[in-house]
Design an enzyme around this catalytic site. Structure first.
Site, PDB file in Angstrom:
ATOM      1  CB  CYS A   1      -0.911  -0.102   1.219  1.00 50.88           C
ATOM      2  SG  CYS A   1      -2.119   1.181   1.454  1.00 50.88           S
TER       3      CYS A   1
ATOM      4  CG  ASP B   1      -5.448  -1.105  -6.170  1.00 51.72           C
ATOM      5  OD1 ASP B   1      -6.151  -0.189  -5.705  1.00 51.72           O
ATOM      6  OD2 ASP B   1      -4.378  -1.479  -5.658  1.00 51.72           O
TER       7      ASP B   1
ATOM      8  CG  HIS C   1      -5.339  -1.216  -2.327  1.00 49.41           C
ATOM      9  ND1 HIS C   1      -4.404  -0.622  -3.143  1.00 49.41           N
ATOM     10  CD2 HIS C   1      -4.992  -0.884  -1.064  1.00 49.41           C
ATOM     11  CE1 HIS C   1      -3.540   0.045  -2.404  1.00 49.41           C
ATOM     12  NE2 HIS C   1      -3.860  -0.100  -1.136  1.00 49.41           N
TER      13      HIS C   1
END
Lengths: 99, 256
Positions: free
Chosen positions: B123, B185, B217
């Site tokens: 991330c 994502d 994600h």
């Protein structure tokens, strides 16, 4: 989404946290990855007192639908409350902006 | 029967500007030598999943340190500390790079280290990994797991803490890069991943990108609905293979 986007609401009120009641003057509101809620993204609210350093918080993480439901219920409760206690609600002190 | 063992514990490390902070460190027991990994945590902070991932890498023969990038906002629980960091607009890139460099020094100082060090991040930590791979000497392999904002389309997103879009530093990338991405994502989205790959290709960098259908994600994270076991299993295997290829001596063979 790791956005770092935080909406800040200035408040006048109190919240009860691990150390008991505390005054609060700010809500940090964001929609991002939660820490605890089993959701990919959550609406987070951290109630803090910036005037006292902002180190303690009362936190919630809500699903987007829950947050919208809560926002609607807050407005609904205020609307009915103001009918019942109109003068008191209207004459409540306004939040004091932070310096 | 092969005897397996690891040690996982909180350690102190010296980070940016010599500040001493805490890190979670997991390593295989036994003689080694082991490659080292710096694991850069995601935006929510230094949480249980990050510590699980640290132990997972150690299980695969990689001495792995996960520095608590928010330690300066402590003391406090990682979630409260993370909330303070979020409210302050995140941590500065320069500070993260200093903490990663300090973590690398910690790894190389261990008597069982094989001298090679990789970096992996998830991330926001994926973005930090890309940044580190383009900025720091001594990284032998880097793994960017769905790092968002490597490409910055809106210049208003750049600020004092994040002054440069990592993509603009790609010419300085000095180690092989593995990128893992979910095709669903939104940050990074498919277009951004494609554009990142195009820059890497144009500049002749050594990289591997893998894109997963049916994943968005954070699809490694078993604590979230985003978890995709099949894609995560394949992704982890690609991570271990990449680190074996670029870092290993005899390490990682044990759990392969």
């Amino acid at each position: 989404m790791c956005s770092y986007i935080v909406e800040k609401a200035k408040l006048l009120g109190s919240a009860k946290g691990p150390s008991g009641w505390m005054r609060i003057d700010t809500a940090n509101v964001y929609y991002d990855h939660p820490f605890h809620a089993p959701l990919d993204h959550a609406l987070g609210i951290d109630f803090i007192s910036e005037a006292d350093g902002g180190r303690e918080r009362v936190a919630v993480e809500l699903s987007a639908a829950s947050a919208r439901e809560l926002a609607a219920k807050i407005l609904a409760a205020l609307a009915t409350g103001e009918v019942e206690h109109g003068k008191a609600a209207r004459h409540a002190p306004a939040p004091v902006p932070a310096e | 029967m092969t005897y397996e063992s690891m040690l996982a514990e909180t350690v102190a490390f010296r980070g940016h500007k010599g500040d001493v902070g805490e890190a979670y460190y997991a390593r295989p027991l036994g003689g080694g030598p082991w490659p080292g990994i710096v694991l850069i945590h995601h935006m929510p902070g230094w949480d249980e999943w990050i510590k699980e991932a640290t132990r997972k890498l150690a299980h695969h023969g990689l001495a792995t340190i996960a520095p608590h990038l928010y330690f300066r906002e402590g003391p406090g629980s990682p979630d409260d500390v993370g909330a303070r960091v979020r409210a302050a607009g995140g941590v500065a890139d320069e500070q993260v790079l200093g903490d990663v460099a300090g973590s690398m020094e910690f790894l190389r100082a261990q008597p069982y280290a094989n001298g090679r060090v990789g970096v992996i991040g998830f991330c926001s930590g994926g973005r930090h990994t890309y940044l580190a791979a383009c900025s720091l000497d001594g990284i032998d392999a880097a793994v960017d797991c769905w790092g968002g904002n490597v490409i910055v389309d809106d210049p208003k997103q750049l600020n004092a803490k994040r002054p440069v879009a990592p993509i603009d530093l790609t010419a300085k990338l000095r180690c092989p890069l593995l990128g893992l991405f979910g095709n669903d994502d939104e940050n990074p989205n498919r277009d951004q991943v494609n554009r990142t790959e195009a820059v890497l290709k144009k500049l002749g960098k050594t990289y591997e990108f893998h894109r997963y259908d049916g994943a968005g994600h954070a699809f490694f994270n078993a604590a979230r609905p985003a978890y995709r076991p099949e894609q995560a299993l394949d992704g982890w295997n690609k991570v271990f293979a990449f680190f074996r290829k670029h870092l290993a001596t005899a390490a990682a063979a044990r759990a392969a």
